[in-house]
Design a protein around this motif. Sequence first.
Motif, PDB file in Angstrom:
ATOM      1  N   UNK A 110     -15.328   0.616  -2.961  1.00  0.00           N
ATOM      2  CA  UNK A 110     -16.248  -0.126  -2.089  1.00  0.00           C
ATOM      3  C   UNK A 110     -16.168  -1.612  -2.256  1.00  0.00           C
ATOM      4  N   UNK A 111     -15.836  -2.118  -3.448  1.00  0.00           N
ATOM      5  CA  UNK A 111     -15.709  -3.571  -3.490  1.00  0.00           C
ATOM      6  C   UNK A 111     -14.397  -3.808  -3.439  1.00  0.00           C
ATOM      7  N   UNK A 112     -13.473  -3.258  -3.195  1.00  0.00           N
ATOM      8  CA  UNK A 112     -12.052  -3.749  -3.011  1.00  0.00           C
ATOM      9  C   UNK A 112     -11.927  -4.498  -1.740  1.00  0.00           C
ATOM     10  N   UNK A 113     -11.016  -5.451  -1.460  1.00  0.00           N
ATOM     11  CA  UNK A 113     -10.937  -6.230  -0.333  1.00  0.00           C
ATOM     12  C   UNK A 113      -9.295  -6.625  -0.298  1.00  0.00           C
ATOM     13  N   UNK A 114      -9.108  -6.942   0.748  1.00  0.00           N
ATOM     14  CA  UNK A 114      -7.666  -7.588   0.944  1.00  0.00           C
ATOM     15  C   UNK A 114      -7.089  -8.519  -0.023  1.00  0.00           C
ATOM     16  N   UNK A 115      -8.194  -9.286  -0.695  1.00  0.00           N
ATOM     17  CA  UNK A 115      -7.647 -10.435  -1.515  1.00  0.00           C
ATOM     18  C   UNK A 115      -7.712 -10.163  -3.065  1.00  0.00           C
ATOM     19  N   UNK A 116      -8.170  -8.522  -3.163  1.00  0.00           N
ATOM     20  CA  UNK A 116      -8.369  -8.138  -4.456  1.00  0.00           C
ATOM     21  C   UNK A 116      -6.761  -7.660  -5.192  1.00  0.00           C
ATOM     22  N   UNK A 117      -6.981  -7.561  -6.686  1.00  0.00           N
ATOM     23  CA  UNK A 117      -5.662  -7.438  -7.221  1.00  0.00           C
ATOM     24  C   UNK A 117      -5.873  -6.215  -8.052  1.00  0.00           C
ATOM     25  N   UNK A 118      -5.192  -5.178  -8.058  1.00  0.00           N
ATOM     26  CA  UNK A 118      -5.232  -3.713  -9.010  1.00  0.00           C
ATOM     27  C   UNK A 118      -3.986  -3.814  -9.869  1.00  0.00           C
ATOM     28  N   UNK A 119      -4.415  -3.754 -11.105  1.00  0.00           N
ATOM     29  CA  UNK A 119      -3.616  -3.731 -12.155  1.00  0.00           C
ATOM     30  C   UNK A 119      -3.620  -2.147 -12.781  1.00  0.00           C
ATOM     31  N   UNK A 120      -2.487  -1.869 -12.976  1.00  0.00           N
ATOM     32  CA  UNK A 120      -2.491  -0.312 -13.240  1.00  0.00           C
ATOM     33  C   UNK A 120      -1.830  -0.310 -14.715  1.00  0.00           C
ATOM     34  N   UNK A 121      -2.413   0.184 -15.655  1.00  0.00           N
ATOM     35  CA  UNK A 121      -1.929   0.291 -17.101  1.00  0.00           C
ATOM     36  C   UNK A 121      -1.534   1.482 -17.670  1.00  0.00           C
ATOM     37  N   UNK A 122      -0.507   1.710 -18.372  1.00  0.00           N
ATOM     38  CA  UNK A 122      -0.065   3.018 -19.239  1.00  0.00           C
ATOM     39  C   UNK A 122       0.348   4.197 -18.238  1.00  0.00           C
ATOM     40  N   UNK A 123       0.668   3.778 -16.929  1.00  0.00           N
ATOM     41  CA  UNK A 123       1.334   4.656 -16.303  1.00  0.00           C
ATOM     42  C   UNK A 123       1.862   4.118 -14.981  1.00  0.00           C
ATOM     43  N   UNK A 124       3.108   4.690 -14.486  1.00  0.00           N
ATOM     44  CA  UNK A 124       3.685   3.997 -13.201  1.00  0.00           C
ATOM     45  C   UNK A 124       3.825   5.148 -12.393  1.00  0.00           C
ATOM     46  N   UNK A 125       3.374   6.330 -12.580  1.00  0.00           N
ATOM     47  CA  UNK A 125       3.440   7.502 -11.495  1.00  0.00           C
ATOM     48  C   UNK A 125       2.049   7.774 -10.747  1.00  0.00           C
ATOM     49  N   UNK A 126       2.146   7.480  -9.580  1.00  0.00           N
ATOM     50  CA  UNK A 126       1.118   7.823  -8.588  1.00  0.00           C
ATOM     51  C   UNK A 126       0.227   8.903  -8.788  1.00  0.00           C
ATOM     52  N   UNK A 127       0.970   9.853  -9.138  1.00  0.00           N
ATOM     53  CA  UNK A 127       0.215  11.331  -9.122  1.00  0.00           C
ATOM     54  C   UNK A 127      -0.769  11.497 -10.453  1.00  0.00           C
ATOM     55  N   UNK A 128      -0.391  10.522 -11.406  1.00  0.00           N
ATOM     56  CA  UNK A 128      -1.199  10.195 -12.545  1.00  0.00           C
ATOM     57  C   UNK A 128      -2.191   9.346 -12.627  1.00  0.00           C
ATOM     58  N   UNK A 129      -2.368   8.619 -11.608  1.00  0.00           N
ATOM     59  CA  UNK A 129      -3.355   7.554 -11.615  1.00  0.00           C
ATOM     60  C   UNK A 129      -5.036   8.074 -11.716  1.00  0.00           C
ATOM     61  N   UNK A 130      -5.736   7.349 -12.267  1.00  0.00           N
ATOM     62  CA  UNK A 130      -7.156   7.644 -12.085  1.00  0.00           C
ATOM     63  C   UNK A 130      -7.798   8.210 -10.859  1.00  0.00           C
ATOM     64  N   UNK A 131      -7.280   7.225 -10.021  1.00  0.00           N
ATOM     65  CA  UNK A 131      -7.770   7.374  -8.406  1.00  0.00           C
ATOM     66  C   UNK A 131      -6.756   7.040  -7.590  1.00  0.00           C
ATOM     67  N   UNK A 132      -6.177   7.771  -6.762  1.00  0.00           N
ATOM     68  CA  UNK A 132      -4.924   7.658  -5.958  1.00  0.00           C
ATOM     69  C   UNK A 132      -5.349   6.802  -4.821  1.00  0.00           C
ATOM     70  N   UNK A 133      -6.553   7.222  -4.430  1.00  0.00           N
ATOM     71  CA  UNK A 133      -7.044   6.295  -3.107  1.00  0.00           C
ATOM     72  C   UNK A 133      -7.469   4.820  -3.493  1.00  0.00           C
ATOM     73  N   UNK A 134      -7.819   4.483  -4.696  1.00  0.00           N
ATOM     74  CA  UNK A 134      -7.901   3.008  -4.974  1.00  0.00           C
ATOM     75  C   UNK A 134      -6.597   2.456  -4.747  1.00  0.00           C
ATOM     76  N   UNK A 135      -5.590   2.881  -5.342  1.00  0.00           N
ATOM     77  CA  UNK A 135      -4.165   2.426  -5.644  1.00  0.00           C
ATOM     78  C   UNK A 135      -3.795   2.348  -4.058  1.00  0.00           C
ATOM     79  N   UNK A 136      -3.944   3.328  -3.156  1.00  0.00           N
ATOM     80  CA  UNK A 136      -3.413   3.194  -1.903  1.00  0.00           C
ATOM     81  C   UNK A 136      -4.297   2.168  -0.874  1.00  0.00           C
ATOM     82  N   UNK A 137      -5.358   1.937  -1.276  1.00  0.00           N
ATOM     83  CA  UNK A 137      -6.121   0.914  -0.634  1.00  0.00           C
ATOM     84  C   UNK A 137      -5.794  -0.523  -0.905  1.00  0.00           C
TER      85      UNK A 137
END
Length: 669
Positions: A423-450
């Motif tokens: 909900x808070x994410x916008x086009x100027x937000x930054x997402x940092x993913x830690x301790x994985x680089x596999x999209x299937x293992x992410x805490x929330x795939x929809x957040x990554x895709x957005x």
Amino acid sequence: MKTLKNFYRDGGLIIVVCCLIIILFILTGYIYRTETHFFWMIAPFVVLVSGFCIGKIVNVTRKTFQYFAFISEEITEADKKSLYHLPLSVVIIDSSYHFIWFNKSFTQNFEQEAVFGNPFSSVTELNIERLINGESAEIKHGENYYEVSISAVKNAENSEPVQNPEEKNRQIYVVYFEDITERTLLEIEKKLSKPVVMLISVDNYEEMFEGAPESEKAHVTVKIDKILEDFTASTTGIMKKFNRDRNWAVIEQRHVDKLIEEKVKMLDKAREIAVTDRVHVTLSIGIGATGKSIHESEKFARQALEMAQGRGGDQAAVKTAGGFEFYGGVSKGVERQNKVKIRIIANALADLIKDADKIFIMGHKSGDLDSVGSSIGLAFLIRNLSKEAYIAVDRGNVLCTELLEKCKATETPLFIPPAKARELLNDNSLLIITDTHNPKMLEDFELYRAAKKVVVIDHHRKMVNHVDNALIFFHEAYASSASEMVTELLPYFGEAGKLSAQQAEALLSGIMLDTKNFTVRTGVRTFEAAALLRKLGADTVSVKSLFANSFDSYKKKVAIVSSAIIYKKCAIAYSGDFTENMRLVSPQAADEMLSISGVVASFVVFRSAQHEISISARSLGEMNVQLIMENIGGGGHHTMAGAQFQNISITEARDKLTAAIDKYFELKT
């Protein structure tokens, strides 16, 4: 209508019946001369049997003549003569797919199979129904290749195949075997002679020779060059060195196939070269096998080399139409001493943080001390830069709730649900993913895709299905943990990198978890990172308390360990019970089993959810558990990996695991 094979069978039967009739009449004549009274008793029986047999013979003979008359009607004598002398091998089969006629060419090319009455399957096991429907197929017979096609003999009146159920049994087919040997051999030669680009890199060249005298460098370099020259000499290709640690080669596909068949022996030969007592030469090889041109093959080779190095080096990666194939990878990644890359990453990350209005940090599913600890370190680093930072985490599934409670912020929330982050994410937000680089293992795939802007910080060996749209892909397979990587970034952020003691303990807990209290995957930089955290006030006793278990958890761990079996130097334990803390207990049990004498790797198969089976894999470095887990759809690191399955039983998971262990040892031999 009977097939020709049945005619032969009936013909033999006719001969036998005729012989029996003759014998019967001879015997009857003998009885007539000796026992006249008995003769008149059996005479009616003899007449009936003889009449039945003669009728049967007449009927079979009539059907035989009808059958061959039918063939003569459908195929004229002129057609037979033209087919007989046709260069193609031609066979006529009946509705039961048996040979009833073949030409001279078929007799010459299929000498053993050219027998009347033989089934079509004696030549090939092709699906004849598909051939009848108009498809063609290629077969190899002896040294020759043939294209096989079938056409049905059509009714003269309507030019359509016979459809009447009674008439359908009389359907015959003409089978053509076109010799395509010359064309096929040319295609095979074209494929085998296709040029393929290879990139060969010496892993950690600078670090390997740091402090070594020039004479030692020259001595080792000559040995490396000799291995590469010997390989090139065994092919029809060329090789060119374009800097000290990288070679560029072009070889034919046939030699790539041979290289793979021999399991890339170059890697083993290079590993025999010792620089010091503890440092050996390792190579990373990228092969672009599916490129349509030299340019595309070189592009694919670069991608393959990047994958090989991202997985720790000492392996060959082949870019294929289906992705990547890997060979080797039995040794641990070599630690890099040069910190230039970290400084560059830190500067680039600082710019992205400066330009973003909100920063969200996310780890992998079922976050552990490393995933959550590295996220906490980053979040407070960013907040020290006066930027909004949040950690997207599902509190109900984390494995370190005590750490979350210990490091929660007071003024503004630090941990938020993934749905709130979206909900808070916008086009100027930054997402940092830690301790994985596999999209299937992410805490929330929809957040990554957005997210429009993504950064990845991870230490696991690179997987084929990785995050491929990251602005910064900070990936170091030699690092002990993501927490170590985050700790190395802190000094380059000045005052903002000076975290509190509590925040430093979060990072230290991640390092201690993934190194098993500094016993595996620890290098000089691991201890340097720990020293920095200790300087910031991290208390090892306080960190140790985060690893404490309840009495019930300890009993479950002991029960799992006590149920273990030893299979090929691997300790394997199973637990079919589903409890909330099983995700935490099972990895600890796997760690505990490594202390068993003679065990080089440990695996715990457990039920992690109602319809989910998981495997925790651990080793002390002698065995690469990542390769084993990758074979069954998982992944991880050289000494720590895992896999998950949906809707299968513990027994099925066990069978998959043992098969993967068998395959691992087969590849090593």
